[in-house]
Design an enzyme around this catalytic site. Structure first.
Site, PDB file in Angstrom:
ATOM      1  N   ASP A  10      47.373   2.719  43.102  1.00  0.00           N
ATOM      2  CA  ASP A  10      47.688   2.149  44.414  1.00  0.00           C
ATOM      3  C   ASP A  10      46.405   1.581  45.004  1.00  0.00           C
ATOM      4  O   ASP A  10      45.300   2.018  44.654  1.00  0.00           O
ATOM      5  CB  ASP A  10      48.275   3.199  45.354  1.00  0.00           C
ATOM      6  CG  ASP A  10      48.702   2.602  46.697  1.00  0.00           C
ATOM      7  OD1 ASP A  10      49.383   1.561  46.681  1.00  0.00           O
ATOM      8  OD2 ASP A  10      48.350   3.160  47.739  1.00  0.00           O
ATOM      9  N   SER A  11      46.560   0.639  45.902  1.00  0.00           N
ATOM     10  CA  SER A  11      45.385   0.068  46.564  1.00  0.00           C
ATOM     11  C   SER A  11      44.707   1.094  47.456  1.00  0.00           C
ATOM     12  O   SER A  11      43.534   0.932  47.807  1.00  0.00           O
ATOM     13  CB  SER A  11      45.788  -1.156  47.392  1.00  0.00           C
ATOM     14  OG  SER A  11      46.744  -0.795  48.372  1.00  0.00           O
ATOM     15  N   CYS A  73      52.457   0.730  44.212  1.00  0.00           N
ATOM     16  CA  CYS A  73      52.009  -0.107  45.327  1.00  0.00           C
ATOM     17  C   CYS A  73      52.918  -1.321  45.366  1.00  0.00           C
ATOM     18  O   CYS A  73      53.023  -2.053  44.376  1.00  0.00           O
ATOM     19  CB  CYS A  73      50.557  -0.523  45.100  1.00  0.00           C
ATOM     20  SG  CYS A  73      49.899  -1.735  46.262  1.00  0.00           S
ATOM     21  N   GLU A 158      47.419   5.574  58.410  1.00  0.00           N
ATOM     22  CA  GLU A 158      46.080   5.898  57.905  1.00  0.00           C
ATOM     23  C   GLU A 158      45.150   6.408  58.998  1.00  0.00           C
ATOM     24  O   GLU A 158      44.136   7.044  58.693  1.00  0.00           O
ATOM     25  CB  GLU A 158      45.471   4.685  57.202  1.00  0.00           C
ATOM     26  CG  GLU A 158      46.221   4.306  55.926  1.00  0.00           C
ATOM     27  CD  GLU A 158      45.394   3.477  54.980  1.00  0.00           C
ATOM     28  OE1 GLU A 158      44.350   2.936  55.415  1.00  0.00           O
ATOM     29  OE2 GLU A 158      45.793   3.373  53.801  1.00  0.00           O
ATOM     30  N   CYS A 192      57.149  -0.031  51.393  1.00  0.00           N
ATOM     31  CA  CYS A 192      55.717   0.286  51.383  1.00  0.00           C
ATOM     32  C   CYS A 192      55.601   1.787  51.227  1.00  0.00           C
ATOM     33  O   CYS A 192      56.306   2.541  51.918  1.00  0.00           O
ATOM     34  CB  CYS A 192      55.028  -0.185  52.664  1.00  0.00           C
ATOM     35  SG  CYS A 192      53.292   0.322  52.790  1.00  0.00           S
ATOM     36  N   HIS A 194      53.440   3.797  52.184  1.00  0.00           N
ATOM     37  CA  HIS A 194      52.958   4.517  53.373  1.00  0.00           C
ATOM     38  C   HIS A 194      54.114   4.949  54.276  1.00  0.00           C
ATOM     39  O   HIS A 194      54.011   5.946  54.996  1.00  0.00           O
ATOM     40  CB  HIS A 194      52.041   3.615  54.213  1.00  0.00           C
ATOM     41  CG  HIS A 194      50.637   3.503  53.714  1.00  0.00           C
ATOM     42  ND1 HIS A 194      50.329   2.896  52.531  1.00  0.00           N
ATOM     43  CD2 HIS A 194      49.457   3.896  54.251  1.00  0.00           C
ATOM     44  CE1 HIS A 194      49.009   2.919  52.360  1.00  0.00           C
ATOM     45  NE2 HIS A 194      48.469   3.526  53.394  1.00  0.00           N
TER      46      HIS A 194
END
Length: 273
Positions: A10-11, A73, A158, A192, A194
């Site tokens: 993942d990034s 991702c 984040e 996504c 996240h």
């Protein structure tokens, strides 16, 4: 041929939510996670840049003995996967495999909707790629896909604001925008990795009859099915139950943030690409 861990890329941190599901469904396998945190986020970068960065990370995982790599991702899956599969892999090693998270999600989309209208909440880069409408259309031409870019959602997660009152405004606004433009939607895909951390708040603002779906368990079930259908690849994935974490940025920072996504402590190491 020596067996190696399943690579998970993942990034940044979001792919840890997918890895968590992999471990829950397939705990016997070894996993090597790589977060390209030094160059995150990928969402606003060009297709060429995302491809270049992703390919460098895939090569690293190959060098560590991974025969199977999952791009956990959405941006990398949308902007880099096809080129890696069709152009790069035949030159690197045709026997290895790189898979993404968008196709497995698209494959089960038809099971999630009665109205045949689904919504996708994703980063601007994933929305711009058109990957979800394209992939869903391959399997279910009768389904309409409506997309909404949510550029503030990743920073909220984040920065530890997923449960804050401030997150409510941005979540409610994007849901209102999407469902206001397409009131027939009865299924929402979180495009996504996240976004599962925002799922409790997302559910608070969904009207009755609309369900939201995170990708982790969907992709994990798809991986289990893939390994069952490809025993030759399953044999090349080592089974010791180990988990290794790598980051291109500061390991201390990675470990602090990673626990939010992974739900357990990690001890990562720094790698240079």
């Amino acid at each position: 041929m020596t067996a190696g861990p399943i690579g998970v890329f993942d990034s940044g941190y979001g792919g840890l939510t997918v890895l968590k599901s992999f471990i829950r469904h397939l705990p016997e396998y070894d996993y090597l996670y790589l977060g390209d945190n030094a160059r995150a986020p990928y969402g606003t970068r060009s297709f060429d840049t995302v491809h270049r960065f992703t390919l460098e990370c895939v090569k690293y995982l190959f060098e560590q003995g991974c025969h199977l790599v999952i791009l956990a991702c959405n941006t990398a899956s949308a902007k880099a996967l096809r080129t890696i599969q069709q152009r790069d892999l035949p030159l690197l090693d045709p026997s290895r495999r790189v898979l993404g998270v968008i196709r497995p999600t698209a494959e089960i989309a038809g099971n999630l909707t009665r109205s045949r209208q689904i919504g996708v909440l994703a980063t601007a880069g994933t929305v711009a790629s058109g990957s979800y409408p394209i992939e869903v259309g391959k399997f279910f031409p009768d389904i309409q896909v409506f997309q909404e870019a949510c550029p503030m959602w990743v920073p909220l997660v984040e920065n530890g604001e997923a449960e804050s009152d401030g997150a409510d405004y941005f979540i409610r606004k994007k849901l209102d925008d999407l469902l206001g433009s397409a009131p027939g939607i009865d299924a929402l895909l979180l495009g996504c990795t996240h976004y599962p951390l925002l799922l409790p708040k997302i559910k608070q603002y969904l009207p009755e009859g609309v369900e939201a779906y995170a990708q982790g368990d969907i992709v994990a079930a798809s991986l289990a099915d893939y390994l069952e259908r490809h025993p030759e690849m399953a044999a090349r994935c080592s089974r010791g139950g180990t988990r290794t974490f790598c980051t291109t940025d500061d390991p201390v920072m990675f470990d602090r943030q990673a626990e939010i996504f992974f739900g357990a402590a990690t001890r990562s190491v720094h790698v240079d690409l």
